[in-house]
Design an enzyme around this catalytic site. Structure first.
Site, PDB file in Angstrom:
ATOM      1  N   THR A 187     164.510   0.635   0.791  1.00  0.00           N
ATOM      2  CA  THR A 187     164.500   0.007  -0.537  1.00  0.00           C
ATOM      3  C   THR A 187     165.600   0.594  -1.409  1.00  0.00           C
ATOM      4  O   THR A 187     165.938   1.769  -1.260  1.00  0.00           O
ATOM      5  CB  THR A 187     163.115   0.262  -1.175  1.00  0.00           C
ATOM      6  N   ARG A 215     151.979  -9.929   2.185  1.00  0.00           N
ATOM      7  CA  ARG A 215     151.907  -8.562   1.627  1.00  0.00           C
ATOM      8  C   ARG A 215     152.971  -8.331   0.531  1.00  0.00           C
ATOM      9  O   ARG A 215     154.123  -8.698   0.688  1.00  0.00           O
ATOM     10  CB  ARG A 215     152.112  -7.568   2.770  1.00  0.00           C
ATOM     11  N   GLY A 217     154.629  -5.218  -1.823  1.00  0.00           N
ATOM     12  CA  GLY A 217     154.711  -3.761  -1.967  1.00  0.00           C
ATOM     13  C   GLY A 217     154.732  -3.334  -3.427  1.00  0.00           C
ATOM     14  O   GLY A 217     154.444  -4.126  -4.336  1.00  0.00           O
ATOM     15  N   ASP A 218     155.100  -2.082  -3.637  1.00  0.00           N
ATOM     16  CA  ASP A 218     155.105  -1.531  -4.997  1.00  0.00           C
ATOM     17  C   ASP A 218     156.351  -1.921  -5.789  1.00  0.00           C
ATOM     18  O   ASP A 218     156.307  -1.970  -7.023  1.00  0.00           O
ATOM     19  CB  ASP A 218     155.041   0.004  -4.933  1.00  0.00           C
ATOM     20  N   GLY A 241     154.500   1.577   0.048  1.00  0.00           N
ATOM     21  CA  GLY A 241     154.148   0.891  -1.186  1.00  0.00           C
ATOM     22  C   GLY A 241     152.669   0.873  -1.533  1.00  0.00           C
ATOM     23  O   GLY A 241     152.308   0.932  -2.714  1.00  0.00           O
TER      24      GLY A 241
END
Ligand code: ASP
Length: 320
Positions: A187, A215, A217-218, A241
């Site tokens: 990331t 899904r 993630g953060d 995440g």
């Protein structure tokens, strides 16, 4: 009212009392023995290019928001990182992109998830922020919004790389976890303090190899992977995440600093320790209104860089 990036740019030209900028390209089990000298040099050059792009914006009196966007666009276009071009594959073999950006001045934010055709998801996230009606758009709706705004799109081949496809195949064949095949979270993110004293944060990712069922993630969740508040700090995260969402990492760091008056490094380290306690790996970068640029990670390494108006300029991969 949400301040458009163009207005910020104009307002922020002029006096230049000081700026600070930091970037990351993911944390993980980077090991000097597993990377050739050439690979290390390539990653450092890529980080330096992004760091320089953001620094040039800030040095010219541009806004924190513009600097964050300029650096992340470069990292999204670079196939070495898990964002934009070079994103990891979902279980079904697609590249689904997440991104978020936040302006510390008015805490306006824009985020997108499950995007498959927009070349630079960070630009789309910023278009959401500027539009201001919503904060977080997903999938087909986000793509439609990008179309309305005339943003550049690319065919699936642009995002897909052989190395990431092989990682998915290995994950499936050997029943591995994303961390087993990726070794690192690729990331990308950036945080900035501009010479007007404003903060911004942005994060962009393909998520985790083999992610399923839509899904998220953060990275695109405001308060988890991305947060900026002019009063205290701007944060961008990378890592597993699910844990960063559960801890609310980016907001939690800012809250500790704002409410308890904790120093940046100690707040970041304490929150990363909480992530570790729950079983999560990763790291964060942050900048403060005082011009500090801080890293905290509980992994062997993190692709990272920082620069400021006093001449600090460094990129690094491993812990030391
Ligand atoms: N934090 C990202 C996610 O969980 C992964 C990464 O940092 O590379 O989607």
């Amino acid at each position: 009212m949400i301040i458009p990036a163009s207005a910020l740019a104009q307002e922020s030209t002029g006096t230049s009392p000081g700026w600070t900028f930091a970037i990351h390209g993911g944390a993980g089990t980077m090991d000097p023995d597993r990377m050739t000298e050439q690979q290390q040099a390539d990653y450092k050059a890529a980080l330096q290019a992004a760091l320089d792009a953001g620094s040039a914006v800030l040095d010219g009196g541009g806004s924190a928001l513009e600097a964050v966007r300029a650096a992340i666009v470069i990292l999204e276009d670079d196939p070495k990182f898990n964002a934009g071009r070079g994103a990891v594959f979902t279980w079904e073999g697609a590249n689904e992109l997440d991104a978020a950006i936040m302006d510390g001045r008015d805490r306006s934010a824009g985020a997108v998830t499950g995007v498959t055709s927009v070349r630079n998801p960070i630009v789309l996230a910023d278009a959401v922020r500027q539009d201001g009606r919503h904060v977080f758009l997903s999938g087909a709706g986000a793509e439609e919004f990008a179309g309305d705004k005339g943003l550049e799109t690319m065919p699936p081949e642009w995002f897909a790389t052989e190395a990431r496809r092989e990682a998915l195949e290995r994950l499936k064949a050997e029943q591995l976890s994303a961390m087993d095949v990726d070794h690192k979270f690729g990331t990308v993110g950036a945080v900035a303090l501009d010479s007007q004293g404003h903060l911004a944060a942005g994060t962009s990712t393909g998520g985790l190899t083999g992610k399923r069922w839509g899904r998220i993630g953060d990275a695109p969740i405001i308060g988890a992977g991305t947060y900026a508040d002019d009063r205290v700090c701007a944060v961008s995260a990378t890592g597993a995440g699910e844990y960063f969402i559960r801890v609310g990492v980016a907001h939690e760091i800012c809250a500790r600093m704002r409410i308890a008056g904790e120093a940046a490094q100690s707040a970041a380290d304490a929150v990363m320790a909480e992530v570790k306690e729950l079983g999560g790996d990763g790291g964060v970068i942050l900048v403060t209104p005082e011009g500090e640029a801080v890293f905290s990670f509980n992994t062997a390494g993190m692709y990272r860089g920082r620069a400021d108006s006093n001449g600090l300029n460094e990129v690094a991969i491993f812990r030391d």
